[in-house]
Write a protein that holds these residues in place. Structure first.
Motif, PDB file in Angstrom:
ATOM      1  N   GLY A  51       7.193  75.927 -16.949  1.00  0.00           N
ATOM      2  CA  GLY A  51       7.130  75.818 -18.395  1.00  0.00           C
ATOM      3  C   GLY A  51       8.060  74.794 -18.964  1.00  0.00           C
ATOM      4  O   GLY A  51       8.450  73.818 -18.296  1.00  0.00           O
ATOM      5  N   ASN A  52       8.465  75.042 -20.209  1.00  0.00           N
ATOM      6  CA  ASN A  52       9.223  74.073 -20.975  1.00  0.00           C
ATOM      7  C   ASN A  52      10.163  74.818 -21.916  1.00  0.00           C
ATOM      8  O   ASN A  52       9.821  75.861 -22.472  1.00  0.00           O
ATOM      9  CB  ASN A  52       8.258  73.198 -21.797  1.00  0.00           C
ATOM     10  CG  ASN A  52       8.975  72.342 -22.832  1.00  0.00           C
ATOM     11  OD1 ASN A  52       9.244  72.786 -23.948  1.00  0.00           O
ATOM     12  ND2 ASN A  52       9.289  71.117 -22.451  1.00  0.00           N
ATOM     13  N   THR A  77      11.098  68.454 -14.079  1.00  0.00           N
ATOM     14  CA  THR A  77      10.128  67.365 -13.969  1.00  0.00           C
ATOM     15  C   THR A  77      10.299  66.319 -15.060  1.00  0.00           C
ATOM     16  O   THR A  77       9.885  65.173 -14.882  1.00  0.00           O
ATOM     17  CB  THR A  77       8.693  67.916 -13.997  1.00  0.00           C
ATOM     18  OG1 THR A  77       8.496  68.684 -15.188  1.00  0.00           O
ATOM     19  CG2 THR A  77       8.443  68.810 -12.781  1.00  0.00           C
ATOM     20  N   SER A 112      13.677  68.362 -24.832  1.00  0.00           N
ATOM     21  CA  SER A 112      12.550  69.075 -24.238  1.00  0.00           C
ATOM     22  C   SER A 112      12.631  68.936 -22.724  1.00  0.00           C
ATOM     23  O   SER A 112      12.630  67.801 -22.206  1.00  0.00           O
ATOM     24  CB  SER A 112      11.231  68.489 -24.763  1.00  0.00           C
ATOM     25  OG  SER A 112      10.126  69.125 -24.142  1.00  0.00           O
ATOM     26  N   ASP A 114      11.000  70.088 -19.058  1.00  0.00           N
ATOM     27  CA  ASP A 114       9.924  70.708 -18.277  1.00  0.00           C
ATOM     28  C   ASP A 114      10.482  71.092 -16.910  1.00  0.00           C
ATOM     29  O   ASP A 114      11.220  70.312 -16.281  1.00  0.00           O
ATOM     30  CB  ASP A 114       8.760  69.723 -18.099  1.00  0.00           C
ATOM     31  CG  ASP A 114       8.052  69.414 -19.404  1.00  0.00           C
ATOM     32  OD1 ASP A 114       7.693  70.372 -20.104  1.00  0.00           O
ATOM     33  OD2 ASP A 114       7.880  68.218 -19.714  1.00  0.00           O
ATOM     34  N   TYR A 115      10.080  72.256 -16.420  1.00  0.00           N
ATOM     35  CA  TYR A 115      10.644  72.723 -15.149  1.00  0.00           C
ATOM     36  C   TYR A 115       9.726  73.746 -14.502  1.00  0.00           C
ATOM     37  O   TYR A 115       8.798  74.272 -15.136  1.00  0.00           O
ATOM     38  CB  TYR A 115      12.035  73.309 -15.362  1.00  0.00           C
ATOM     39  CG  TYR A 115      12.124  74.445 -16.363  1.00  0.00           C
ATOM     40  CD1 TYR A 115      12.050  75.775 -15.965  1.00  0.00           C
ATOM     41  CD2 TYR A 115      12.306  74.181 -17.721  1.00  0.00           C
ATOM     42  CE1 TYR A 115      12.151  76.814 -16.879  1.00  0.00           C
ATOM     43  CE2 TYR A 115      12.402  75.207 -18.646  1.00  0.00           C
ATOM     44  CZ  TYR A 115      12.325  76.535 -18.213  1.00  0.00           C
ATOM     45  OH  TYR A 115      12.419  77.551 -19.126  1.00  0.00           O
ATOM     46  N   ASN A 116      10.009  74.055 -13.237  1.00  0.00           N
ATOM     47  CA  ASN A 116       9.250  75.062 -12.498  1.00  0.00           C
ATOM     48  C   ASN A 116      10.047  75.501 -11.284  1.00  0.00           C
ATOM     49  O   ASN A 116      11.072  74.893 -10.940  1.00  0.00           O
ATOM     50  CB  ASN A 116       7.881  74.503 -12.066  1.00  0.00           C
ATOM     51  CG  ASN A 116       8.010  73.278 -11.188  1.00  0.00           C
ATOM     52  OD1 ASN A 116       8.527  73.331 -10.074  1.00  0.00           O
ATOM     53  ND2 ASN A 116       7.540  72.137 -11.699  1.00  0.00           N
TER      54      ASN A 116
END
Length: 782
Positions: A51-52, A77, A112, A114-116
């Motif tokens: 998500g973010n 990311t 902002s 983004d990652y996982n």
């Protein structure tokens, strides 16, 4: 949070040594206004999230060029500002973001990220968990530094001081619900049949209080009519657990009413609990408490856990401890609130029983479990969530209530919470508020009970009445694990006549000895200090009446009373003192008295009463902390030299009781457990003693006190000791008034005198003790 005792013991006995985290000063330059967390938590078996997080900042200083965020191991990311990629570096726990332009005071901007990946859990307690069809976080970690654990699932300023609002968008598989803090704004079914749940937290909270739980939940809705508003309640559980949840939470509204009445209105959006498969306890996430399945049995057995977590919405969630050293402001108060819930729900006796039980556990085990005697403020990192913070914290807050009286105590607590609502607070802040609202000596209270380790103990040293019923009492203060006398302690003393009529007087203990004089309407035959146990000092006791023969097990006094023949009602006050049996009053060469505990037996009973006392001894040091730790400082190997001694009052010499019998357990002489029965129990003090056979077998030439001189007295720096004549060397020991050894040395028979440097000793009264010279001589260090 409420921690299961067995889990806590496992964690603390690992003795993980981690340094305090440095004070986080990022909030001095940047204020985080809001987190928008968008996550996909689907296919729970994969233990994967993606998500973010958008973080909105407002600058409080000029020339801001970079931002450091806490973020634990998840893959990043991209990091963007206004749609443009930013450069960054990172390690396992932090991200360093370079801003594209300098920011100054008043500027706002939104990062902002983004990652996982697979979010982490703490090695022992806390973090993010996947279990069966549940995914959930527990907002702190016991081993990690810092303890805050928001960084396990979103980038943040992970500390106790930064407060923000939150918007959470959690996407789940069909049939699952995401439960977060705050209010549910919407739930939207997506084209692939997944569902996105939008929760909004409008009350600003730190990162460790934000939560998410995902499972195939059903919601149990109700409400509580609060002081300011009608508050919605959501209990989230599997459908199969909802009936039990309703029964186990039957007193939730009573808990809310208790805390609103005592501490002021509930200021959050709702009350909420989500049920999770966590075996270690519960976590006070704001408006969405993570609560273990085992505690919803359909009974109220665990309801103090429910009450504990709810009370954090005043102590912790509303006013948050500034540092881990101040954790007692969260957990000590929440543990004390359990007792208030019981008092308000079941009555004053329920409160008193819980306070007594907690005090016994604290005085017996807290220092063992936490590795040492500790003050409730300033606990080392590895014991932040330990016995002293939770249970001694609750113990000393009970004492604070007694210092102030109910009216001042509760009104002052309301004022403190009102002043620091939605703010961070430290121990000095609480001190400053409390001393504004009461005439009680709050400075002395905090110095003695909050900032000092150990406990005081109080006993009657002497009592006498003249022919005109003027009664004089000398109260002696002894110390457990501290060298500092407690000052200005408010106590009561209750006098009884032979017909059980009583008079209670208030007094203040000023130090080692406190002299009192009263004009009473009778000659007292029984006198009790702090009869109602309003001050949690180093004593546990059982006070009761009976007119029945039989055996009475005294849980708090740690002995058994055998009433052999009774013809009329009798009152007993049996006290167990957790301080040394004063060695200086031992007249038996080679007998060493317990430096840990002794008993005082007193009461009003017919002269014909026949009593026996069974004194259990236990010198073991088990790892389970449900036994032992009573005589482990006295019994080193075998029990065959164990004796019990008695004296009629605190001013007399101890003497070995001949009419007693040693009853061994099946383990024999080496298991360090058993009991001694005193067949003809009398009023007075009792203690265990142990012979050292090596010393006892030594031939001694007995001298009198006239043959030894100490000077100067009072003394500073160097104490000169002179003996008239000696045929052999003599061992001497310097003891304080509690019997604690400070210095030991030997006087040579060739010299007959010696100089001792006592400059390191604190001011006070001391005794020079020598069994070789049969002497105990008092001196004063200035």
């Amino acid at each position: 949070m409420k921690i299961l005792r067995k889990v806590l013991l496992l964690i603390l006995t690992l003795n993980v040594h981690i340094l305090y985290a440095q004070i986080d000063t990022r909030s001095d330059s940047l204020d985080i206004l809001n987190y928008k967390i968008t996550l996909s938590i689907r296919n729970i078996a994969s233990k994967y999230i993606a998500g973010n997080t958008q973080i909105t900042f407002k600058c409080k200083q000029n020339n801001i060029q970079s931002v450091r965020l806490d973020f634990l191991r998840l893959n990043i990311t991209s990091v963007k500002l206004s749609g443009n990629n930013l450069t960054y570096t990172r390690n396992d726990s932090m991200v360093f973001v370079n801003l594209s332009a300098v920011k100054n005071i008043g500027d706002t901007f939104t990062l902002s990220i983004d990652y996982n990946g697979q979010p982490q859990s703490d090695p022992k307690w806390g973090g993010f968990y996947f279990s069966g069809n549940y995914a959930f976080n527990m907002g702190v970690g016991f081993v990690v530094t810092p303890h805050n654990f928001g960084r396990a699932w979103f980038p943040c300023f992970d500390n106790f001081t930064e407060r923000s609002t939150y918007d959470l968008y959690i996407t789940t598989d069909s049939g699952y619900k995401a439960v977060c803090g705050g209010l549910l704004i919407s739930s939207q079914v997506n084209t692939d049949n997944s569902v996105t749940w939008n929760w909004r937290i409008s009350t600003p909270i730190p990162t460790y209080l934000v939560s998410v739980s995902v499972s195939n939940y059903e919601f149990v809705y109700s409400s509580y009519n609060g002081i300011l508003k009608n508050i919605p309640i959501i209990l989230a559980a599997h459908a199969s657990d909802t009936v039990n949840v309703k029964s186990s939470f039957i007193n939730l509204n009573k808990a809310a009413a208790t805390y609103e009445n005592y501490f002021g209105p509930y200021l959050f959006e709702r009350i909420g609990y989500n049920i999770v498969p966590f075996s270690g306890g519960a976590m006070e996430h704001a408006t969405n408490i993570s609560y273990p399945i085992f505690a919803v049995q359909g009974t109220t057995y665990y309801e103090t856990m429910m009450a504990h977590e709810l009370s954090h919405h005043w102590f912790g969630d509303l006013a948050t401890c500034r540092t881990e050293a101040d954790m007692w402001l969260n957990e000590g108060w929440a543990s004390y609130c359990e007792k208030l819930f019981l008092e308000n729900t079941y009555g004053k006796q329920s409160y008193a029983d819980e306070v007594k039980s907690n005090h016994l556990n604290v005085i017996r085990y807290a220092h063992v479990i936490d590795g040492d005697f500790r003050a409730v403020y300033g606990i080392p990192h590895q014991y932040t969530y330990g016995e002293h913070v939770y249970h001694k914290g609750a113990d000393v807050i009970h004492t604070l209530r007694s210092y102030m009286g109910d009216s001042a105590f509760f009104s002052t607590t309301k004022a403190y919470l009102n002043q620091y609502q939605f703010k961070d607070v430290n121990t000095a802040d609480m001190l400053n508020v409390f001393k504004q609202y009461t005439s009680a000596d709050i400075n002395s209270y905090f110095t003695n009970w909050i900032y000092t380790k150990g406990f005081p103990d109080f006993k009657i040293r002497t009592i006498s009445t003249d022919g005109s019923l003027n009664t004089s009492v000398v109260i002696e203060q002894n110390l457990r694990a501290t060298n500092t006398f407690y000052t200005n302690v408010p106590l009561t003393i209750t006098f009884y006549d032979k017909n059980w009529n009583s008079v209670t007087k208030n007094f203040v203990s000023i130090g080692y000895l406190t002299s009192l004089n009263y004009s009473l309407p009778f000659t007292p035959v029984l006198t009790i200090i702090d009869k109602d146990e309003k001050i949690s000092y180093a004593r546990t006791k059982n006070t009761f009446t009976t007119k029945t023969n039989g055996s009475v097990s005294l849980t708090d006094a740690l002995m058994t009373l055998q009433i052999n023949a009774i013809t009329d009602s009798a009152m007993f006050n049996i006290e167990h003192h957790w301080t040394a049996a004063n060695q200086i009053y031992s007249s038996t060469p080679g007998l060493y008295l317990s430096n840990y505990r002794y008993w005082n037996i007193d009461g009003i009973w017919p002269a014909s009463l026949s009593l026996s006392g069974i004194f259990q001894y236990d010198g073991t040091s088990p790892s389970s902390f449900n036994g032992g730790y009573l005589d482990h400082t006295l019994i080193h190997l075998t029990e065959d030299s164990l004796r019990i001694v008695w004296r009629p009052n605190a001013s007399s010499n101890w003497q070995i009781i001949p009419d007693s019998s040693l009853i061994l357990n099946k383990g024999g002489l080496l298991d360090k457990k058993g009991s001694i029965t005193v067949k003809n129990l009398q009023k007075g003090e009792y203690a265990f003693g142990m012979f050292d056979h090596t010393l006892a077998a030594t031939e001694k030439i007995i001298h009198t006190e006239k043959q030894i001189k100490l000077y100067p007295n009072p003394v500073k720096g160097t104490l000169h000791i002179s003996v008239d004549f000696m045929h052999h060397d003599a061992a001497i020991t310097i003891l304080d008034i509690t019997g604690r050894k400070h210095l030991s040395t030997t006087i040579s028979s060739l010299l007959n005198d010696i100089d001792i440097d006592i400059s390191t000793l604190p001011q006070g009264i001391y005794f020079l003790n020598s069994n070789d010279l049969n002497v105990n001589k008092k001196f004063i260090v200035q």
